[in-house]
Design an enzyme around this catalytic site. Structure first.
Site, short mmCIF file in Angstrom:
data_model
loop_
_atom_site.label_atom_id
_atom_site.label_comp_id
_atom_site.label_asym_id
_atom_site.label_seq_id
_atom_site.Cartn_x
_atom_site.Cartn_y
_atom_site.Cartn_z
N LYS A 107 49.02 -25.03 34.66
CA LYS A 107 48.64 -23.81 33.92
C LYS A 107 47.60 -23.04 34.73
CE LYS A 107 46.25 -21.29 30.79
NZ LYS A 107 45.00 -20.55 31.04
N ASP A 121 59.35 -10.51 36.12
CA ASP A 121 59.66 -11.18 34.86
C ASP A 121 58.90 -12.51 34.79
OD1 ASP A 121 60.81 -12.59 32.78
OD2 ASP A 121 62.84 -11.91 33.20
N HIS A 141 32.63 -20.40 32.52
CA HIS A 141 33.27 -19.87 31.31
C HIS A 141 32.25 -19.43 30.28
CE1 HIS A 141 37.69 -20.50 31.24
NE2 HIS A 141 37.37 -20.95 32.42
N GLU A 146 42.52 -13.35 30.67
CA GLU A 146 41.52 -14.44 30.65
C GLU A 146 40.38 -14.17 31.61
OE1 GLU A 146 43.29 -18.35 30.93
OE2 GLU A 146 41.41 -19.21 31.64
#
Ligand code: MEV
Length: 438
Positions: free
Chosen positions: A280, A296, A393, A85
């Site tokens: 998130k 992991d 963004h 991202e």
């Protein structure tokens, strides 16, 4: 229509690709070329990657970026971050710089315990089971001595084995609930190997236990597996500064910013829809370091989100407050990470990432990773309560569109200048580029 395939794993890599092209890609030579384009010329290196998993046909690249200027407990770190991202690495770097000028990040380990369980069914008298468990407990330790020896030399091993009665939730259901310290390894193999041995001992000893009835002797092992929920393998990361020091680059005063920021965090503490997105953003930082260091990420994700729900409601993983004029922002994260074993010694880039981090212990890596999460969360909230995130963004979006249309450096320069004052949408960028080219 593709046909099922038998013996696929035994085909060579080229044969697998031919099969794929024939059955799913209309024998498209271009698609095959793309797959092979990502093979490494160094055959040894390619073989290493091929053997990480099964049925490998190519490599899947993700960028590895660097976020410098992370001042953590008084030392500077540059964080390797693997993420697809755009804006994440830039935001982490910006937050790192911001906090390095305000005392840096403080991080501390709150616990390092990991957990594994043997799930079993026992039909019979619980008091008899308890007495039996106490009697055979030393046998569990004896049975895994060959596995635990080295771990014990490093100061880790089995911390406790407990019998848990779960019959109120499921008929005849009990557990061996085992806690471990796996030092610098994530410890999944170590824990699972110990648990499987415990299960063997449990079933075997039960089968010959004199005090048990025939039914009790037939103790049934369901499964033995570590838990990725590690609320006792916990790290805390924190930043703080005087409220008035929070002003840089915002049009608000430090007080206004702090107040709005804290309200944004409070919303994530009470509102699950927001909490998920808030977390998130924090995990953008955590996962990027977890991936770069060969850990992991699925385990970390599962454990962290379970922790975020520990009160029965999904909540923010970070918190903020003002005490006596000091703004404080912190997170506590359960992170079972390793810096030895697994991919850490195998994947050349993972080794390099750990070298960049100055060969951290697992505890140090926990701190660095939690800091990456906090920094990312700070950066996201800072944008959200000030300019909004679209500004940054959309700049990246503009670059992506320009690259997609193979814009030259000169065209990029002109377009970036133009879109400093115009709204970026896919069609407006394409339209402007076409105008420029004609
Ligand atoms: C995007 O990857 C992450 C954010 O949505 C996080 C947030 O909303 O806090 C910007």
């Amino acid at each position: 229509m593709a046909k099922p395939v038998i013996g696929f794993s035994r085909l060579s890599k080229n044969e697998k690709i031919s099969w794929l092209a024939e059955n799913y890609l209309q024998n498209d030579a271009g698609a095959v070329k793309v797959l092979k384009q990502y093979w490494n010329e160094d055959e040894k290196l390619q073989k290493l990657h091929d053997e990480f998993i099964e049925n490998t046909v190519t490599n899947f690249y993700l960028p590895l970026g660097l976020a410098p200027n992370f001042l953590i407990n008084g030392s500077y770190h540059t964080l390797p971050m693997v993420i697809e991202e755009s804006s994440v690495v830039a935001a982490a770097s910006k937050a790192a710089k911001f906090w390095s000028e305000r005392g840096g990040f403080k991080a501390e380990i709150l616990g390092t315990q990991k957990i594994g369980q043997v799930h079993f069914l026992f039909t019979g008298n619980i008091e008899k089971l308890k007495a039996f468990f106490s009697r055979i407990k030393p046998l569990f330790h004896e049975a895994v001595q060959h596995i635990t020896q080295n771990m014990e030399k490093r100061g880790g091993g089995i911390l406790n084995i407990e019998l848990k009665d779960k019959t109120s939730e499921m008929e005849h259901y009990y557990q061996l609930f085992v806690t471990f310290d796996t030092r610098d390894s994530m410890g999944a193999n170590f824990i699972n190997s110990c648990l499987e041995k415990f299960a063997e001992v449990l079933a075997e000893e039960a089968s010959k236990e004199d005090t048990f009835s025939a039914e009790e002797k037939n103790l049934k092992i369901i499964m033995s597996i570590l838990s990725n929920y590690v609320p006792e393998c916990l790290v805390r990361a924190e930043v703080s500064c005087k409220v008035e020091e929070l002003t840089e680059n915002t049009e608000m005063t430090g007080e206004e910013f702090a107040e709005k920021f804290i309200q944004a965090v409070k919303i994530a503490e009470i509102e699950p829809y927001r909490a998920v997105t808030h977390n998130k953003g924090l995990m953008n930082g955590v996962d990027a370091v977890v991936l770069a260091t060969g850990n992991d990420f699925r385990a970390v994700e599962a454990g962290v989100h379970a922790y975020a729900s520990r009160t029965g409601k999904y909540r923010s993983l970070s918190h903020a407050e003002i005490v006596d004029g000091t703004f404080k922002f912190w997170t506590e994260l359960p992170l079972a990470l390793g810096t030895v074993g697994g991919l850490t010694g195998l994947h050349p880039l993972v080794k390099l990432a750990l070298d960049i981090l100055q060969k951290p212990s697992a505890q140090e890596l926990m701190k660095i990773t939690a800091v990456a999460g906090l920094a990312q969360n700070f950066a996201a909230l800072r944008s959200l309560v000030t300019t909004g995130i679209q500004q940054g963004h959309m700049k990246m979006h503009l670059m992506n569109i320009l690259n997609q249309y193979k814009a030259t450096d000169e065209e990029k320069k002109i377009m970036i200048e133009f879109f400093t004052h115009h709204t970026i949408t896919h069609s407006s960028v394409v339209e402007q580029l076409e105008k420029l080219r004609s």
